[in-house]
Scaffold this motif. Structure first.
Motif, mmCIF file in Angstrom:
data_model
loop_
_atom_site.group_PDB
_atom_site.id
_atom_site.type_symbol
_atom_site.label_atom_id
_atom_site.label_comp_id
_atom_site.label_asym_id
_atom_site.label_seq_id
_atom_site.Cartn_x
_atom_site.Cartn_y
_atom_site.Cartn_z
ATOM 1 N N UNK A 46 11.037 -46.218 -8.166
ATOM 2 C CA UNK A 46 11.677 -45.843 -9.432
ATOM 3 C C UNK A 46 11.572 -47.003 -10.414
ATOM 4 N N UNK A 47 11.046 -46.707 -11.598
ATOM 5 C CA UNK A 47 11.076 -47.677 -12.686
ATOM 6 C C UNK A 47 12.232 -47.281 -13.596
ATOM 7 N N UNK A 48 13.284 -48.088 -13.571
ATOM 8 C CA UNK A 48 14.475 -47.822 -14.385
ATOM 9 C C UNK A 48 14.397 -48.722 -15.611
ATOM 10 N N UNK A 49 14.016 -48.127 -16.733
ATOM 11 C CA UNK A 49 13.800 -48.919 -17.936
ATOM 12 C C UNK A 49 14.882 -48.697 -18.982
ATOM 13 N N UNK A 50 14.530 -48.945 -20.235
ATOM 14 C CA UNK A 50 15.528 -48.921 -21.311
ATOM 15 C C UNK A 50 15.483 -47.610 -22.091
ATOM 16 N N UNK A 51 14.523 -47.467 -22.991
ATOM 17 C CA UNK A 51 14.372 -46.236 -23.783
ATOM 18 C C UNK A 51 12.980 -46.270 -24.404
ATOM 19 N N UNK A 52 12.396 -45.106 -24.667
ATOM 20 C CA UNK A 52 11.071 -45.098 -25.294
ATOM 21 C C UNK A 52 11.122 -45.711 -26.691
ATOM 22 N N UNK A 53 10.032 -46.361 -27.078
ATOM 23 C CA UNK A 53 9.870 -46.792 -28.458
ATOM 24 C C UNK A 53 9.249 -45.671 -29.271
ATOM 25 N N UNK A 54 8.980 -45.946 -30.547
ATOM 26 C CA UNK A 54 8.451 -44.885 -31.415
ATOM 27 C C UNK A 54 7.052 -44.453 -30.990
ATOM 28 N N UNK A 55 6.253 -45.381 -30.435
ATOM 29 C CA UNK A 55 4.894 -45.009 -29.992
ATOM 30 C C UNK A 55 4.960 -44.051 -28.810
ATOM 31 N N UNK A 56 5.854 -44.358 -27.877
ATOM 32 C CA UNK A 56 5.984 -43.475 -26.708
ATOM 33 C C UNK A 56 6.581 -42.138 -27.139
ATOM 34 N N UNK A 89 8.349 -42.803 -10.081
ATOM 35 C CA UNK A 89 9.263 -42.136 -11.020
ATOM 36 C C UNK A 89 9.592 -43.108 -12.148
ATOM 37 N N UNK A 90 9.697 -42.572 -13.360
ATOM 38 C CA UNK A 90 10.033 -43.407 -14.523
ATOM 39 C C UNK A 90 11.225 -42.774 -15.226
ATOM 40 N N UNK A 91 12.345 -43.458 -15.156
ATOM 41 C CA UNK A 91 13.591 -42.950 -15.755
ATOM 42 C C UNK A 91 14.200 -44.038 -16.625
ATOM 43 N N UNK A 92 13.961 -43.996 -17.935
ATOM 44 C CA UNK A 92 14.671 -44.957 -18.789
ATOM 45 C C UNK A 92 16.157 -44.609 -18.864
ATOM 46 N N UNK A 93 16.963 -45.544 -19.322
ATOM 47 C CA UNK A 93 18.411 -45.292 -19.428
ATOM 48 C C UNK A 93 18.715 -44.277 -20.523
ATOM 49 N N UNK A 94 17.852 -44.216 -21.511
ATOM 50 C CA UNK A 94 17.920 -43.155 -22.522
ATOM 51 C C UNK A 94 16.532 -42.536 -22.599
ATOM 52 N N UNK A 95 16.435 -41.242 -22.548
ATOM 53 C CA UNK A 95 15.116 -40.602 -22.456
ATOM 54 C C UNK A 95 14.434 -40.445 -23.814
ATOM 55 N N UNK A 96 15.187 -40.555 -24.899
ATOM 56 C CA UNK A 96 14.615 -40.337 -26.238
ATOM 57 C C UNK A 96 14.662 -41.629 -27.060
ATOM 58 N N UNK A 97 13.727 -41.750 -27.989
ATOM 59 C CA UNK A 97 13.680 -42.915 -28.886
ATOM 60 C C UNK A 97 14.982 -42.982 -29.693
ATOM 61 N N UNK A 98 15.732 -44.103 -29.575
ATOM 62 C CA UNK A 98 17.061 -44.160 -30.211
ATOM 63 C C UNK A 98 17.051 -44.636 -31.660
#
Ligand code: SF4
Length: 201
Positions: A46-56, A89-98
């Motif tokens: 599991x890659x537990x990251x932060x949140x997608x940026x605008x490019x992602x 698996x890739x699960x950021x802490x927020x799934x959408x660009x904040x």
């Protein structure tokens, strides 16, 4: 032990559809909802990251940019393995660009993890290693054992057992941090690569 979970696959597909339809914090998202995640019941890391940026947000492909190249290098794997949901698996802490603030991207939306994280983690029983990237993921996954700063937490990586490794974000913005902390390349990364290789074997 690897758990064979055909029922979970159906559950995962249903959950993914639910996440993709989520509008829970839409009013706070400058570009609107576009959850970016990768899950499968067979995933081993599991890659537990932060949140997608605008490019992602635009591409829908997590870590498909220089930060991703660096993360793959840290892990010792290529894109074929990285984007194989049955392994990673890739699960950021927020799934959408904040959105973006004065000093870069805003924190992951606080609504997201309580809404989705536990139920998504529950359908991935085969995770043998979690890469805990950045302060928000560390606060959640290290369950009160994170230190006062990201540097202190990462420096204490040996304290978190065989299944969790705290990491800084692999962004080029952290080049200075990486220069200041040579132990990261010299001590942590060789262990990270060994554990990734063992878990995927
Ligand atoms: S960030 Fe999470 S809670 Fe907010 S709309 Fe996206 S999926 Fe839903």
């Amino acid at each position: 032990m690897i758990v064979d979970t055909p029922v979970s696959l159906k559950r995962a597909q249903t959950l993914l559809a639910d996440v993709r339809a989520c509008t829970r914090c839409a009013g706070h998202l400058p570009l609107g909802p576009h959850p970016v995640l990768q899950v499968h019941p067979a995933a081993r890391i599991l890659i537990a990251g932060q949140a997608p940026g605008s490019r992602v947000h635009a591409t829908g492909v997590p870590f498909d940019y220089p930060s991703g190249d660096r993360l793959r290098d840290w892990m010792g794997i290529d894109k074929t393995i990285f984007y194989d949901a049955t392994r990673i698996a890739i699960l950021p802490m927020g799934f959408c660009f904040p959105g973006t603030g004065k000093s870069g991207d805003l924190p992951p939306r606080s609504e997201c993890a309580p809404a989705w994280r536990d139920i998504l983690l529950a359908i991935m029983p085969n995770i043998g290693l979690t890469l805990v990237i950045g302060q928000y993921a560390q606060a959640w996954h290290l369950k009160g054992k994170a230190k006062a700063t990201l540097t202190e937490t990462t420096l204490a990586w040996r304290d978190y057992g065989q299944t969790m490794i705290p990491l800084p974000h692999p962004s080029p913005r952290n080049n200075i941090w990486l220069k200041r902390n040579p132990w990261f390349n010299e001590e942590l990364l060789p262990t990270l690569r060994k554990r990734v290789s063992a878990v995927l074997a």
